[in-house]
Design a protein around this motif. Structure first.
Motif, PDB file in Angstrom:
ATOM      1  N   ALA A 341       3.276  12.701   5.189  1.00 26.16           N
ATOM      2  CA  ALA A 341       2.713  12.238   3.915  1.00 26.16           C
ATOM      3  C   ALA A 341       2.358  10.756   3.985  1.00 26.16           C
ATOM      4  O   ALA A 341       1.312  10.322   3.464  1.00 26.16           O
ATOM      5  CB  ALA A 341       3.714  12.484   2.783  1.00 26.16           C
ATOM      6  N   SER A 342       3.195   9.968   4.646  1.00 33.33           N
ATOM      7  CA  SER A 342       2.929   8.525   4.756  1.00 33.33           C
ATOM      8  C   SER A 342       1.651   8.255   5.537  1.00 33.33           C
ATOM      9  O   SER A 342       0.869   7.359   5.190  1.00 33.33           O
ATOM     10  CB  SER A 342       4.121   7.827   5.432  1.00 33.33           C
ATOM     11  N   GLU A 344      -0.901  10.463   5.938  1.00 37.01           N
ATOM     12  CA  GLU A 344      -2.053  11.005   5.226  1.00 37.01           C
ATOM     13  C   GLU A 344      -2.473  10.117   4.047  1.00 37.01           C
ATOM     14  O   GLU A 344      -3.632  10.154   3.623  1.00 37.01           O
ATOM     15  CB  GLU A 344      -1.774  12.428   4.727  1.00 37.01           C
ATOM     16  N   ARG A 345      -1.539   9.327   3.514  1.00 36.32           N
ATOM     17  CA  ARG A 345      -1.909   8.405   2.436  1.00 36.32           C
ATOM     18  C   ARG A 345      -2.854   7.313   2.939  1.00 36.32           C
ATOM     19  O   ARG A 345      -3.528   6.654   2.148  1.00 36.32           O
ATOM     20  CB  ARG A 345      -0.661   7.765   1.826  1.00 36.32           C
ATOM     21  N   GLU A 346      -2.910   7.144   4.254  1.00 31.43           N
ATOM     22  CA  GLU A 346      -3.807   6.150   4.845  1.00 31.43           C
ATOM     23  C   GLU A 346      -5.237   6.686   4.992  1.00 31.43           C
ATOM     24  O   GLU A 346      -6.140   5.952   5.369  1.00 31.43           O
ATOM     25  CB  GLU A 346      -3.294   5.742   6.241  1.00 31.43           C
ATOM     26  N   SER A 347      -5.434   7.990   4.704  1.00 29.39           N
ATOM     27  CA  SER A 347      -6.731   8.630   4.911  1.00 29.39           C
ATOM     28  C   SER A 347      -7.314   9.093   3.582  1.00 29.39           C
ATOM     29  O   SER A 347      -6.572   9.425   2.646  1.00 29.39           O
ATOM     30  CB  SER A 347      -6.571   9.830   5.851  1.00 29.39           C
ATOM     31  N   ASP A 348      -8.660   9.116   3.499  1.00 29.09           N
ATOM     32  CA  ASP A 348      -9.331   9.653   2.304  1.00 29.09           C
ATOM     33  C   ASP A 348     -10.036  10.970   2.606  1.00 29.09           C
ATOM     34  O   ASP A 348     -10.876  11.434   1.850  1.00 29.09           O
ATOM     35  CB  ASP A 348     -10.335   8.645   1.740  1.00 29.09           C
ATOM     36  N   LYS A 353      -5.891  15.006   1.466  1.00 31.96           N
ATOM     37  CA  LYS A 353      -5.530  15.209   0.061  1.00 31.96           C
ATOM     38  C   LYS A 353      -4.842  16.555  -0.136  1.00 31.96           C
ATOM     39  O   LYS A 353      -3.898  16.680  -0.918  1.00 31.96           O
ATOM     40  CB  LYS A 353      -6.773  15.108  -0.809  1.00 31.96           C
ATOM     41  N   LEU A 356      -1.218  16.254   1.163  1.00 28.36           N
ATOM     42  CA  LEU A 356      -0.375  15.504   0.231  1.00 28.36           C
ATOM     43  C   LEU A 356      -0.038  16.333  -1.006  1.00 28.36           C
ATOM     44  O   LEU A 356       1.098  16.306  -1.505  1.00 28.36           O
ATOM     45  CB  LEU A 356      -1.092  14.209  -0.184  1.00 28.36           C
ATOM     46  N   GLN A 357      -1.016  17.076  -1.502  1.00 32.49           N
ATOM     47  CA  GLN A 357      -0.790  17.913  -2.676  1.00 32.49           C
ATOM     48  C   GLN A 357       0.247  18.985  -2.369  1.00 32.49           C
ATOM     49  O   GLN A 357       1.093  19.305  -3.207  1.00 32.49           O
ATOM     50  CB  GLN A 357      -2.106  18.550  -3.118  1.00 32.49           C
ATOM     51  N   ASP A 361       6.351  15.388  -3.828  1.00 33.10           N
ATOM     52  CA  ASP A 361       7.198  14.192  -3.750  1.00 33.10           C
ATOM     53  C   ASP A 361       8.066  14.255  -2.499  1.00 33.10           C
ATOM     54  O   ASP A 361       8.713  15.276  -2.224  1.00 33.10           O
ATOM     55  CB  ASP A 361       8.091  14.089  -4.987  1.00 33.10           C
ATOM     56  N   SER A 364       8.863   8.082   1.347  1.00 33.52           N
ATOM     57  CA  SER A 364       7.743   7.314   1.882  1.00 33.52           C
ATOM     58  C   SER A 364       8.237   6.329   2.924  1.00 33.52           C
ATOM     59  O   SER A 364       9.323   5.746   2.780  1.00 33.52           O
ATOM     60  CB  SER A 364       7.032   6.545   0.756  1.00 33.52           C
TER      61      SER A 364
END
Length: 618
Positions: A341-342, A344-348, A353, A356-357, A361, A364
């Protein structure tokens, strides 16, 4: 003085008509030749004034225009005392110019309708917290604006409070209202049909999507295709040739009336105006239908497309994928998901997405370093561990050993139509996720419409695995399907097809695959009004509405055919007039000018049919 006379052309036309009627009434009603001749002479002199001024202005820049031919013809008719024809020719020419301008203005109605939709005022939040109505030019980025039911959205912005339904027809061509809630984007010129919202101004003035659309449509309508440039060059030499022909006829025949009649009959007015009016009407239809066509050259190339290449995600599919299947390998899965998750938060990327979904929770971690591997995935360092997240190609690059079970799972996931996201920590596979996207509703029917319009090859190129791409291609009946494609490989495929003399259009999201959009003969962006989509492509399908694509192709084909029709009408009328002059006795200067003006109206009206063009239902 010249400017004033030109500004009074319509009044001069009316006065000429009155004088001509008065002259014929004097001759046949009161048998007064003095009234007849004097009225027609005055009608000729005042009628030829604006025409002569335009002829003089053309000669000053070394151009022999239609006005030059008509001016010489009218002066010649006056000299030989053929007042009837001189008066009628000037009136018909002026009246024809009036009708041309009026009908041409109608073909530009798309621009007029768009500019009328532009808001002039807005309710701005002031320093004391109250809202005050201000001019649209007084709004800056970051201002908070209030929009009430029935009002136009003044700028591009983001909803910060409230909700409502907005008619976005001015942007997308779709009249069905769209629900807008907090954090949703709104566009200038659209209409809030119900509800009350407050928005933050993100783009103002000419920088709004609405402003850019108006600018692009204006530029497109003013652009010239190769056909128009050819006609301009043709007219440059054709008009002097008609003048020379009239002079030669007079030298050999000594018949001045025949010579000046040739000048009138040879006017290339319909030829000059026929192609531009088709171009303007076609672009105007597109603008009102949620399709931006960037110029007449685009219309020409798009109408000849026989191969359309599609990106998959966000084009053929909705672009909102979800995790459908997953498998875990090894221990410490919770920690692994936190790492994943950490990263993937760096990617758009849409797949990021979806991951992450699905994870939801979780813990991090600080990502110390990231490296994006084009077409493969991403590598990051977290707490001293090397995390690799991507496809099978990335795992091979990272020399990650795939257990036998993982290999079987990968094959199964691909057969089920999943895109794969693998996660390895320090060279050991930990997670395999299968992510699926949904095919856009109605895509299959719209692809059939493209085939009916003459597109021979429908191809999908994707960075996704081959199994997923094959399933999409099979469901949609595509000609070819290629997976594991990097952006440069997609561009190479397009270049290869072009070398095979195929005219290729590429349809993408306007953000990714920019090399393919640029290289294709026609780049088509599925863009919800984004700057990148509008700037980088030849055609923009507003609101990412795939159903606009068949309409766009059908419209360009209809426009290209309309241009050809107008050329044939214009040339055919000139040949018919000259043949009638040589082989019949009924043709004269007045009849020739009447037919000439009628031919101009015919090509204009033929072009205006494009404003009502709709793709025929099959």
């Amino acid at each position: 003085m010249q400017r004033w006379i030109l500004s009074q052309k319509n009044s001069i036309t009316v006065i000429s008509a009155i004088l001509i009627v008065l002259g014929f009434l004097g001759r046949f009603g009161f048998e007064s030749m003095i009234t007849f001749n004097s009225s027609l002479i005055v009608a000729s002199l005042i009628g030829v004034a604006p025409i002569a001024i335009q002829a003089y202005q053309a000669v000053k820049v070394k151009v022999v225009s239609i006005d030059v031919l008509v001016t010489i013809a009218v002066i010649g008719a006056l000299l030989i005392k053929n007042f009837e024809e001189s008066a009628i020719v000037t009136f018909l020419f002026l009246f024809g110019s009036y009708l041309e301008q009026r009908t041409l203005n109608k073909t530009r109605s798309a621009i007029k309708e768009l500019t009328e939709l532009a808001p002039e005022n807005a309710w701005k939040k002031m320093g004391d917290g109250n809202f005050e109505e201000v001019d649209i030019d007084d709004i800056d980025e970051g201002d908070i604006l209030l929009v009430k039911t029935g009002a136009k959205i003044p700028v591009d912005g983001t909803v910060i409070t409230g909700e409502g339904h907005i008619n976005e027809a001015s942007i997308t061509g779709e009249s069905i209202p769209v629900s807008k809630t907090k954090d949703k984007d709104v566009y200038a010129g659209t209409i809030l049909e119900n509800g009350t919202i407050q928005i933050r101004a993100d783009r103002v003035g000419e920088d709004t999507t609405f402003g850019r659309i108006i600018e692009l449509v204006e530029e497109a309508q003013d652009s010239k295709s190769e056909a128009e440039r050819f006609i301009d060059r043709f007219s440059k030499y054709y008009t002097p040739a008609v003048l020379a022909l009239g002079f030669v006829v007079w030298i050999f025949s000594r018949n001045i009336e025949l010579a000046i009649t040739i000048l009138v009959l040879g006017c290339p007015g319909a030829l000059v105006i026929g192609v531009p009016v088709s171009n303007v009407a076609g672009i105007g239809n597109g603008a009102r239908s949620g399709v931006l066509l960037k110029g007449s050259e685009v219309i020409h190339d798009f109408s000849k497309v026989d191969t359309i290449v599609f990106d998959k995600t966000g084009t053929l599919t909705i672009g909102n994928p979800e995790v459908a299947e997953k498998e875990f390998y090894g221990d410490n899965i919770r920690e692994t998901l936190g790492y994943l998750a950490s990263v993937e938060r760096e990617s758009d990327h849409p797949l990021a997405k979806a991951v992450l979904q699905n994870i939801g929770d979780t813990t991090s971690y600080t990502v110390e370093k990231t490296e994006v591997i084009k077409g493969a995935g991403i590598i990051a360092l977290i707490n001293g561990h090397r995390i690799a997240v991507g496809n099978v190609a990335l795992m091979k690059k990272e020399q990650v050993a795939l257990p036998a079970k993982a290999k079987m799972d990968i094959q199964l996931f691909e057969r089920n139509g999943n895109s794969l996201v693998l996660t390895a920590i320090d060279g050991e596979l930990k997670v395999l996720m299968g992510i699926r996207d949904t095919i856009r509703p109605g895509v299959k029917e719209n692809l059939q419409k493209l085939r009916n319009l003459g597109v021979k090859n429908l191809v999908v190129l994707s960075g996704d695995n081959q199994g997923t791409v094959d399933l999409v291609a099979k469901e949609l009946g595509l000609t070819e399907a290629h997976g594991h494609m990097l952006p440069e490989e997609k561009a190479a495929y397009i270049k290869e097809k072009q070398e095979e003399d195929q005219t290729v259009a590429f349809v993408g999201d306007g953000v990714n695959d920019s090399p393919s959009l640029a290289l294709a003969d026609i780049g088509i962006a599925m863009g919800s009004g984004t700057d990148v989509a509008i700037e980088t492509s030849d055609v923009v399908l507003m609101n990412s509405d795939f159903s606009r694509l068949p309409h766009a192709l059908g419209l360009t084909k209809a426009t290209a055919n309309n241009m050809v029709q107008n050329i044939f009408i214009a040339v055919g009328v000139v040949l018919l007039l000259l043949a009638s002059l040589l082989f019949s006795e009924w043709m004269n200067m007045s009849i020739g000018m009447l037919v000439h003006e009628l031919s101009i109206l015919v090509v204009i009206l033929n072009g205006m049919r494009l404003l009502k063009y709709r793709l025929k239902k099959v």
